[in-house]
Design an enzyme around this catalytic site. Structure first.
Site: not given
Length: 390
Positions: A109, A198
């Protein structure tokens, strides 16, 4: 302003941020053609909506043949996709992204967000790619790496090394790759007035190459004037129709899920009003800031937008007259009730410039269902009582 995944990856390409090849389509026929162009042998069919959690909601699926691409495109295109980031009504899927499959060795991530506490951008990363970062933060917060980057000095080598070490990347080539990747992402963030980028998951292939398998981006609305290419990516079909309509009249409106409509001047007072309603035992149905130039037309439009919500059982008008005079607002309320069928109790609290004159105007108006609040607490309490039918 948010954009779609395929648009984020178009921006990634400008900064040489690696992504799998993909093509956006709006029909099943185009999906088949896109799959043929990409060549396969594995494709990913992705719903394009402004929300995360698409995979869990059934909006991201793997295809191993052209026939499967056709079947999945038929299934996903036109579906109403409900995820943890949509309302219960979900979002209609009108676009698909047909993408090459990837050789996935690890899922990570990576994001760049604005940290309002430190007043600077924050690089966030985790080895738990593919999961909701909120879930990781709640269950295993130690697995989240946070690296603040002072915009005065920008992204430096020590930021990159902290990221690589935090992710447990020991191979020297892979360390260089992830540092270069993060450096490009940070430059993209700063140069495009982004509020959030993101990538979840960021995948490492078997060859040690890092790919943005997903891409989610949000931008500062106030900076869109100097970002015309970003502004051109705006998809109004993904935004709330009432919020768009409100903006045309200079109103800042955000729908909520309560029962008491709010019409206030000033964002701070609006938030304080919602807090007070909650404190008094009620629930606000919206945030609505009419600004400092409210008139009969804008007040009427505010009533109209608020009353579109069938859950609204009362409206609390809370105005502090500074730039705008209270008597002007009072007259605007009276005119607005003539322009709009206001069929719920309206509680009005006016304070500030010409408040006594405004109180007299409302007193003599003889408007059914109009209740005057003496102060913020009294007005909120009366609005809660009216919503409960008391």
């Amino acid at each position: 302003m948010n954009i779609h995944e395929y648009q984020a990856k178009q921006i990634f390409a400008k900064y040489n941020i690696p992504t799998p090849k993909g093509i956006m389509v709006e029909s099943v026929k185009a999906a088949i053609e896109a799959a043929e162009v990409l060549g396969g042998p594995i494709w990913v069919v992705k719903a394009q909506i402004h929300a995360g959690g698409r995979g869990l909601g059934g909006g991201v699926k793997l295809a191993k043949s052209i026939d499967e691409v056709e079947s999945l495109a038929t299934e996903i295109l036109g579906m109403t996709l409900v995820t943890h980031q949509t309302t219960a009504e979900g979002k209609l899927v009108q676009k698909l992204y047909i993408e090459d499959g990837a050789d996935i060795k690890d899922e990570l991530y990576l994001s760049v967000v604005l940290d309002r506490k430190s007043e600077m951008p924050l690089i966030m990363a985790s080895t738990e790619g593919g999961m909701d970062i909120e879930t990781v933060a709640e269950n295993t917060p130690e697995k989240i790496i946070t690296i603040p980057v002072d915009p005065a000095i920008g992204f430096q080598g020590f930021h990159g090394r902290q990221l690589a070490f935090g992710l447990g990347i020991t191979d020297k080539i892979e360390q260089k790759n992830i540092i270069k990747f993060a450096e490009k992402l940070f430059r993209l963030y700063m140069e495009n007035d982004a509020e959030m980028i993101e990538i979840n998951p960021l995948v490492k292939t078997g060859k040690g190459v890092f790919l943005a398998l997903d891409g989610k981006m949000g931008f500062d609305n106030s900076a869109l004037g100097r970002q015309p290419e970003i502004a051109a990516m705006r998809d109004l079909t993904e935004e709330d129709a009432d919020e768009i309509e409100a903006a045309k009249y200079g109103l800042s409106y955000v729908a909520l899920d309560g029962e008491i409509g709010c019409m206030v001047n000033g964002a701070g007072l609006a938030m304080g009003t919602m807090d007070t309603i909650n404190y008094m035992g009620g629930t606000p149905a919206n945030f609505l800031d009419v600004g400092g130039s409210a008139n009969a037309e804008t007040v009427a439009k505010g009533f109209e937008i608020i009353l579109k919500n069938p859950r609204v059982k009362a409206i609390f008008v809370n105005i502090f007259g500074g730039i705008v005079r209270c008597d002007r607002i009072a007259n605007g309320i009276i005119e607005a009730t003539k322009l709009t069928d206001v069929n719920v109790p309206v509680i009005v609290r006016l304070d500030g410039t010409n408040a006594p004159e405004a109180a007299e105007i409302l007193k003599n108006a003889n408007i059914p269902n109009l209740i005057v609040g003496n102060d913020l607490g009294d007005g909120a309490a009366k609005a809660v009582a009216a919503a409960k039918g008391e």
